[in-house]
Design a protein around this motif. Structure first.
Motif, PDB file in Angstrom:
ATOM      1  N   ARG A 194       0.843  -1.187   0.000  1.00  0.00           N
ATOM      2  CA  ARG A 194       0.000   0.000   0.000  1.00  0.00           C
ATOM      3  C   ARG A 194       0.882   1.242   0.000  1.00  0.00           C
ATOM      4  N   VAL A 195       0.980   1.851  -1.142  1.00  0.00           N
ATOM      5  CA  VAL A 195       1.963   2.902  -1.363  1.00  0.00           C
ATOM      6  C   VAL A 195       1.804   4.124  -0.476  1.00  0.00           C
ATOM      7  N   ALA A 196       0.617   4.678  -0.453  1.00  0.00           N
ATOM      8  CA  ALA A 196       0.432   5.951   0.259  1.00  0.00           C
ATOM      9  C   ALA A 196       0.795   5.832   1.728  1.00  0.00           C
ATOM     10  N   GLU A 197       0.290   4.795   2.378  1.00  0.00           N
ATOM     11  CA  GLU A 197       0.567   4.614   3.804  1.00  0.00           C
ATOM     12  C   GLU A 197       2.051   4.467   4.067  1.00  0.00           C
ATOM     13  N   LEU A 233      -0.106  -0.498 -12.170  1.00  0.00           N
ATOM     14  CA  LEU A 233      -1.273  -0.860 -12.966  1.00  0.00           C
ATOM     15  C   LEU A 233      -0.971  -1.102 -14.437  1.00  0.00           C
ATOM     16  N   GLY A 234       0.222  -0.829 -14.817  1.00  0.00           N
ATOM     17  CA  GLY A 234       0.600  -1.183 -16.178  1.00  0.00           C
ATOM     18  C   GLY A 234       0.142  -0.212 -17.233  1.00  0.00           C
ATOM     19  N   MET A 235      -0.505   0.826 -16.834  1.00  0.00           N
ATOM     20  CA  MET A 235      -0.892   1.816 -17.840  1.00  0.00           C
ATOM     21  C   MET A 235      -1.169   3.157 -17.217  1.00  0.00           C
TER      22      MET A 235
ATOM     23  N   MET C 540       0.640  -6.705 -14.679  1.00  0.00           N
ATOM     24  CA  MET C 540      -0.372  -5.920 -15.387  1.00  0.00           C
ATOM     25  C   MET C 540      -0.141  -5.759 -16.876  1.00  0.00           C
ATOM     26  N   PRO C 564     -10.387  -3.626 -19.807  1.00  0.00           N
ATOM     27  CA  PRO C 564      -9.155  -3.186 -19.144  1.00  0.00           C
ATOM     28  C   PRO C 564      -9.006  -1.674 -19.010  1.00  0.00           C
ATOM     29  N   ALA C 565      -9.197  -0.953 -20.079  1.00  0.00           N
ATOM     30  CA  ALA C 565      -8.971   0.492 -20.035  1.00  0.00           C
ATOM     31  C   ALA C 565      -9.834   1.153 -18.974  1.00  0.00           C
ATOM     32  N   MET C 568      -8.832   0.112 -15.226  1.00  0.00           N
ATOM     33  CA  MET C 568      -7.570   0.652 -14.723  1.00  0.00           C
ATOM     34  C   MET C 568      -7.659   2.118 -14.348  1.00  0.00           C
ATOM     35  N   LYS C 569      -8.680   2.807 -14.879  1.00  0.00           N
ATOM     36  CA  LYS C 569      -8.792   4.225 -14.536  1.00  0.00           C
ATOM     37  C   LYS C 569      -9.806   4.422 -13.419  1.00  0.00           C
ATOM     38  N   VAL C 573     -10.364   1.223  -7.985  1.00  0.00           N
ATOM     39  CA  VAL C 573      -9.302   0.255  -8.242  1.00  0.00           C
ATOM     40  C   VAL C 573      -7.947   0.837  -7.878  1.00  0.00           C
ATOM     41  N   GLU C 575      -7.363   3.125  -5.789  1.00  0.00           N
ATOM     42  CA  GLU C 575      -7.294   3.219  -4.336  1.00  0.00           C
ATOM     43  C   GLU C 575      -6.935   1.862  -3.728  1.00  0.00           C
ATOM     44  N   TYR C 577      -5.200  -0.491  -4.895  1.00  0.00           N
ATOM     45  CA  TYR C 577      -3.793  -0.848  -5.089  1.00  0.00           C
ATOM     46  C   TYR C 577      -2.841   0.105  -4.403  1.00  0.00           C
ATOM     47  N   LEU C 578      -3.148   1.413  -4.543  1.00  0.00           N
ATOM     48  CA  LEU C 578      -2.151   2.367  -4.080  1.00  0.00           C
ATOM     49  C   LEU C 578      -2.500   3.037  -2.772  1.00  0.00           C
ATOM     50  N   GLY C 579      -3.727   2.925  -2.352  1.00  0.00           N
ATOM     51  CA  GLY C 579      -4.091   3.554  -1.089  1.00  0.00           C
ATOM     52  C   GLY C 579      -4.934   4.793  -1.297  1.00  0.00           C
ATOM     53  N   TRP C 582      -3.457   8.176  -1.984  1.00  0.00           N
ATOM     54  CA  TRP C 582      -2.869   8.291  -3.316  1.00  0.00           C
ATOM     55  C   TRP C 582      -3.808   8.996  -4.273  1.00  0.00           C
ATOM     56  N   HIS C 588      -3.885  15.132 -10.615  1.00  0.00           N
ATOM     57  CA  HIS C 588      -3.401  16.446 -11.031  1.00  0.00           C
ATOM     58  C   HIS C 588      -3.240  16.473 -12.541  1.00  0.00           C
TER      59      HIS C 588
END
Lengths: 235, 313, 588
Positions: A194-197, A233-235, C540, C564-565, C568-569, C573, C575, C577-579, C582, C588
């Motif tokens: 979990r990146v942000a944390e 995420l690969g993209m 991915m 997929p497109a 992934m946006k 999703v 959130e 993965y990344l939190g 994030w 931005h």
């Protein structure tokens, strides 16, 4: 203090780490993030010695511990809080903490450290006679961290402490980790998905992808830009 | 009245021998509970404990009612050492961390390896000691404390063989000491941690192989003490180990693997069942009942009475 | 030479000839006797091997079957005057029945418990027979013509002939099993029972068959032994030494081989008899000590047997002598080809699937559909429940709620081998190949569930190898494959069963960039041919080039689903993965 230089490692017959270099200075908080399968756990295990890294060096206080047995490394002042907690299920909370103090130094400071851990995680004091296997996931994670702290370490390494835990508990745990960093002189190496944390409290971060260091830098540098999202995420 | 007296006398006999079975089982239970190793040579270590106690008893001329007990304790030191050496050179490679995660967790290799050890020890003993049955004889073995006469017609009378009562006391004390050691002492907790989660234990700096070695040697020594105590009951010869192996495993399985005291109760129950069955069954079938009991437990309640770990489909 | 290698009859013929002629040079009656017992122990070794060698379940109790065979012959002869010529086959049947009776309750046990239970059976029988008064039953000596019909031959040479004949029978049975689906199925089960079950093998059935054959052969050995020695005691047939000896000759010669037990017996039995006869008289017990030492050394240095170790040393040098290893054939595919058109037919319909472990909801109310010919990707952070979901689909875990509709059947509650037979194939993350067998032999196991005929199975296995581009590897030993080849072989094994739906669990994990390319091409090729696939993956970039749709799992429930497109946006999703923070920072 801890300097990993150009190591390679295989896990389960597959190349897991390729030419990885990571540094942790005294009192620093370093985070290692990356998507699944990037090799984060393998890196953790290479430092603890349960996976054999080859090529390169792992320097601890200037000494290369690449070929040192796992049990010996633990006594050098590196505490490991492994993935999935791995508490001793059949031992009580108190006994788990007790067993964490193996080196002479740790045993000398044991009662003092125990008090500090109970202050940090009051729930552990409450449940001190309970069998560790009956604790909830979050409580087990706290116990695992406490157990690590009982070894009176110079470096505390945590492998994905958030795994399998609900967001609220995860937040609490990360708060406490930050507290540990603030209040003690212990350096922290946090491996997280979990990146942000992971990035917000740290001093320096590395992003692993497919076994290699894809990016490194201050948290600021890493949080901005699309590179992180692409890595995950690969993209 | 006679029936009642016979019943209680058998019960007493069962308790006396059962306490020794219990002690043996505690030893095996340690090895199985703390190391997850099945040791086919356990019966041979029992046998060596008997020979050890016999020779210590004879050479040092230990007399007094506690003589056999002392002999058993001293001889167990040798057993501890033997267990240590065997683990260091033979078992380390096929048990514990070396094989955790490999096919069948190295069980296959380890089972057969200990079978080999059992053959070497039993036949080695035959080679060295010969096959003449021996036993430790003390005057106390033929003296008994009496209880009674009880009951209205002054007929009920119970006998407590002195040597055997001493053995029971020794067994109970040692079992208790083992329990306290494993559950309260620092080393005991370390051994339990190493058994609970070898990987995490390594992370703590615990040398798991060494922990296993201690557990193994301790388990062997405790069983050897039981052997030394039983040496004053029956004559023994080098092949006696096999007779006791199934009793020991039956006791451990009945009491429950993964527990310290469980095997003791298991052994005790087996002793009682064996002696009580003598009331109704011919001698040859007595041991048969133990096997049948063993099979029943394994098939229908593998976790035993107090146990935790079960490998079942 | 090649002919000899593959023809069991030629091997047997030569062996029998050499064995029998060499006995002519032996004058001593004792050694003649030894020569007639060596084959008996070979049969016992083969019997043990067929069960424990192939299944990996260690049996310390084969003495039970041996003893049953022996006592059948003795009691029939002693009490009813029936000749061993009838007694021995009956003893064989007795052993078979013993196998069923013992196997049925004991197969539920694993590892340690199984070994302990097996140990108890012969010892129990020992006590029972002692109690029944059969401490030393003896076959009465007969004279003249009667002696012949009761197999009490005047000329010891005939004993050796009978022994060799029976042993040849056992070797033939062993050979038939080894090179057939019987042996391969057992090996598959031993290697990885979960994978074998997923490939459609009913492991309970195969284990039962194995113990039946094993028991029958041991009963045969015991029966002839009794007829030979005339006196039987409970300890001599039910004792530990019998079981141990059966095991030892096999371990020495080589587990899971046909001739291993024979070689072991040939070497060990005469050796131990000689030791017993010479030194054994003065040093009681030396025989046992040496046997024990031999076992220990073997377990430490050659746990799979001497023969096997020698073979591997020979083979290793042979491999270098071969022409280089074949290349994997990569199907050519135009990556920019237009998207696959999806059929509207639903192949798999999952509704409200849930399961919890000890209070933790591992999979919570998951619903989705898979169209025919579609490639569906399942992604999500670590611990999201992806593999658990597969285990539910496959039948390894029973769902606590919900339905899985496939081929008009609800899969919930079915065992993995049943799910496989309906048309669902699954690959596993950890590939455990049969290293000492060829790629084709590894793959053919996957076809057994659907093809009753060995020839058809072989055909389908070869076809499957062709589909993954490994046809050239068919005869290569699996032990020498690299990770990509192993993955492809695993895939071929599943494809050999011609599944309608393919479940793939992290197939790309740990592969290098080039290898990922090859795997992707292969998978895309399969999909283009109409194979429906559900795949769990982490990588991915690779996934987006393969799948038609995604499902994102988090904390056991479906977070998002779609192309997929779009997925992934999706902020949810990202959130996951990344939190949470994030999403706020990065926008931005």
């Amino acid at each position: 203090m801890l300097s990993i230089e150009g190591i390679h490692a295989s896990y389960g017959g597959l190349k897991a780490l390729v030419d990885v270099s990571v540094k942790v200075d005294e009192g620093q908080f370093v985070a290692i993030v990356g998507p699944n399968g990037a090799g984060k756990s393998t890196l953790f295990k290479s430092i603890s010695g349960t996976v054999n890294a080859h090529q390169g060096q792992i320097l601890w206080g200037g000494e290369n511990i690449l070929t040192m047995k796992a049990a010996h490394r633990a006594l050098l002042g590196i505490a490991h809080v492994p993935e999935g907690r791995q508490v001793f299920k059949e031992l009580s909370v108190y006994e788990n903490l007790e067993v964490g103090a193996q080196s002479p130094k740790a045993r000398a400071e044991a009662s003092r450290n125990l008090e500090q851990i109970y202050t940090l995680f009051p729930i552990l004091k409450e449940r001190s006679t309970q069998l560790a296997g009956t604790l909830s996931g979050g409580e087990q994670q706290m116990l695992a961290i406490g157990r690590g702290l009982m070894s009176a370490p110079k470096l505390l390494m945590l492998d994905e402490p958030s795994m399998g835990l609900a967001p609220k508990i995860t937040d609490l745990i990360f708060e406490r980790i930050q507290e540990i960093h603030r209040d003690t002189k212990i350096a922290i190496l946090l491996v997280e998905q979990r990146v942000a944390e992971a990035l917000s409290p740290c001093n320096y971060g590395y992003v692993l992808r497919s076994g290699q260091v894809a990016m490194e830098g201050s948290p600021d540098k890493l949080t901005h830009g699309d590179d992180m999202r692409e890595a995950y995420l690969g993209m | 009245m006679i029936v009642l007296e016979n019943f209680f006398q058998s019960l007493i006999a069962g308790l006396l021998i059962g306490s020794l079975y219990g002690l043996m089982c505690v030893g095996l239970g340690l090895i199985f509970g703390l190391m997850r190793v099945i040791n086919f040579a356990q019966g041979e270590f029992l046998m060596l404990g008997m020979y050890g106690a016999f020779y210590v008893f004879s050479w040092f001329g230990l007399s007094g009612i506690l003589g056999p007990v002392l002999a058993a304790l001293v001889s167990s030191l040798f057993s501890f050492g033997l267990g240590w050496i065997i683990h260091q050179f033979l078992l380390s490679n096929s048990t514990g961390r070396a094989v955790a995660g490999t096919e069948g967790d190295g069980h296959y290799q380890q089972l057969i390896l200990t079978l080999g050890v059992s053959l070497v020890l039993a036949n080695g003993a035959l080679l060295v000691f010969g096959n003449l049955p021996l036993s430790i004889r003390t005057p106390y073995a033929s003296q008994a404390w009496e209880l009674g006469p009880l009951a209205d017609d002054g007929m009920l009378m119970f006998f407590f063989n002195q040597a055997r009562v001493m053995a029971l006391l020794a067994a109970v004390v040692i079992t208790g000491a083992t329990y306290l050691f494993i559950s309260r002492s620092r080393i005991g907790k370390t051994l339990r941690a190493a058994a609970d989660n070898p990987d995490a234990a390594t992370y703590m700096g615990i040398d798991v192989t060494r922990a296993h070695r201690i557990s193994f040697s301790l388990g062997v020594a405790i069983t050897a003490i039981a052997g030394g105590l039983v040496a004053s009951y029956y004559p023994f010869q080098p092949y006696i180990g096999l007779e006791f192996v199934v009793i020991m495993y039956a006791g451990v399985v009945l009491g429950g693997l993964g527990s310290i005291m469980g095997p003791f109760w298991g052994g005790l129950i087996i002793g009682i069942v064996q002696q009580l069955s003598a009331l109704v069954l011919p001698m040859q079938l007595q041991n048969g009942t133990i096997f049948v009991l063993f099979l029943l437990v394994i098939l229908f309640r593998p976790q035993g009475l107090f146990g935790k770990n079960v490998e079942r489909v | 030479m090649q002919l000899l290698r593959n023809n069991i009859y030629a091997q047997l013929g030569i062996f029998a000839f050499v064995y029998l002629t060499s006995t002519f040079f032996i004058d001593d009656n004792y050694f003649r006797f030894v020569l007639s017992t060596v084959p008996i122990w070979a049969i016992m070794g083969i019997s043990w091997n067929i069960f424990s060698g192939y299944t990996g379940l260690v049996s310390f109790g084969h003495a039970a079957f041996f003893g049953i065979g022996a006592y059948t012959v003795v009691i029939l002869s002693m009490t009813f005057g029936i000749s061993p010529m009838i007694g021995i086959p009956l003893g064989c049947v007795g052993g078979l029945i013993g196998g069923i009776l013992i196997g049925y309750p004991t197969f539920r046990l694993r590892g340690v418990y199984f070994a302990l239970a097996m140990l108890a059976y012969p010892l129990t029988l020992l006590y029972i027979f002692e109690w029944m008064g059969y401490q030393e039953p003896t076959i009465p000596m007969r004279t003249g013509d009667e002696a012949f019909w009761h197999m009490q031959f005047e000329n010891p040479f005939y004993n050796i002939v009978v022994s060799v004949v029976l042993m040849s029978l056992a070797i033939w049975v062993s050979h038939k099993i080894h090179s057939s689906r019987f042996g391969l199925s057992l090996t598959a089960i031993k290697q990885n029972e979960a994978a074998a079950e997923s490939a459609g093998l009913d492991s309970a059935k195969w284990k039962m068959r194995a113990i039946m054959v094993s028991g029958a052969l041991a009963g045969l050995a015991g029966g002839w032994y009794a007829a030979l020695v005339l006196v039987v005691t409970p300890n001599s047939v039910f004792g530990m030494l019998t079981s141990s000896q059966a095991m030892i000759v096999t371990l020495f010669g080589g587990v899971s081989t046909v001739w291993g037990p024979v070689v072991g017996s040939l070497v060990l039995i005469p050796t131990s008899e000689i030791i017993q006869a010479t030194v054994g008289e003065k040093l009681h017990g030396i025989h046992g000590v040496l046997l024990g030492v031999a076992i220990i050394l073997m377990m430490l240095f050659a746990p799979d047997g001497i023969l096997t170790k020698l073979k591997s040393l020979v083979f290793r040098s042979n491999k270098h002598a071969d022409a280089g290893t074949p290349e994997v054939t990569v199907p050519v595919r135009d990556d920019t080809a237009s998207k696959r058109s999806l059929s509207s037919e639903i192949m798999l319909d999952v509704r409200g699937l849930s399961v919890s472990f000890g209070g933790l909801q591992a999979v919570a109310d998951v619903s989705f559909q898979v169209h025919k010919g579609e490639v569906l990707g399942i992604i999500g952070p670590n611990g999201a429940g992806k593999t658990t979901l597969f285990n539910l689909l496959n039948g390894f875990i029973p769902a606590s709620a919900g339905e899985i509709i496939f081929a008009d059947t609800n899969l919930v509650g079915l065992k993995p081998n049943q799910v496989c037979r309906l048309g669902v194939g699954r690959t596993f993350q950890v590939a455990r190949p049969f290293s000492r067998l060829s790629v084709l032999e590894n793959v053919i196991v996957g076809a057994f569930a659907k093809d009753a005929d060995d020839e058809t199975a072989r055909k389908h296995a070869l076809e499957a190898l062709g589909r993954v581009g490994m046809l050239g590897h068919a005869e290569v030993l699996a032990g020498g494959l690299n990770s990509l080849e192993l993955r492809l072989m695993e895939l071929a094994r599943v494809l050999a069963g011609r599944p309608d739906l393919l479940l793939m669990d992290e197939t790309l994990a740990g592969l290098g960039a080039d290898e990922v390319e090859i795997m992707l091409s292969t998978l895309n090729h399969l999909a283009d041919q109409g194979q429906s696939i559900v795949i769990i993956e982490h990588t991915m970039q690779a996934m987006v080039r393969l799948v038609d749709r995604f499902i994102v799992l988090n904390h056991g429930s479906v977070l998002a689903a779609g192309e997929p497109a779009a997925v992934m946006k999706d902020p949810l999703v990202i959130e996951a993965y990344l939190g949470k923070k994030w999403v706020n920072n990065a926008e931005h």
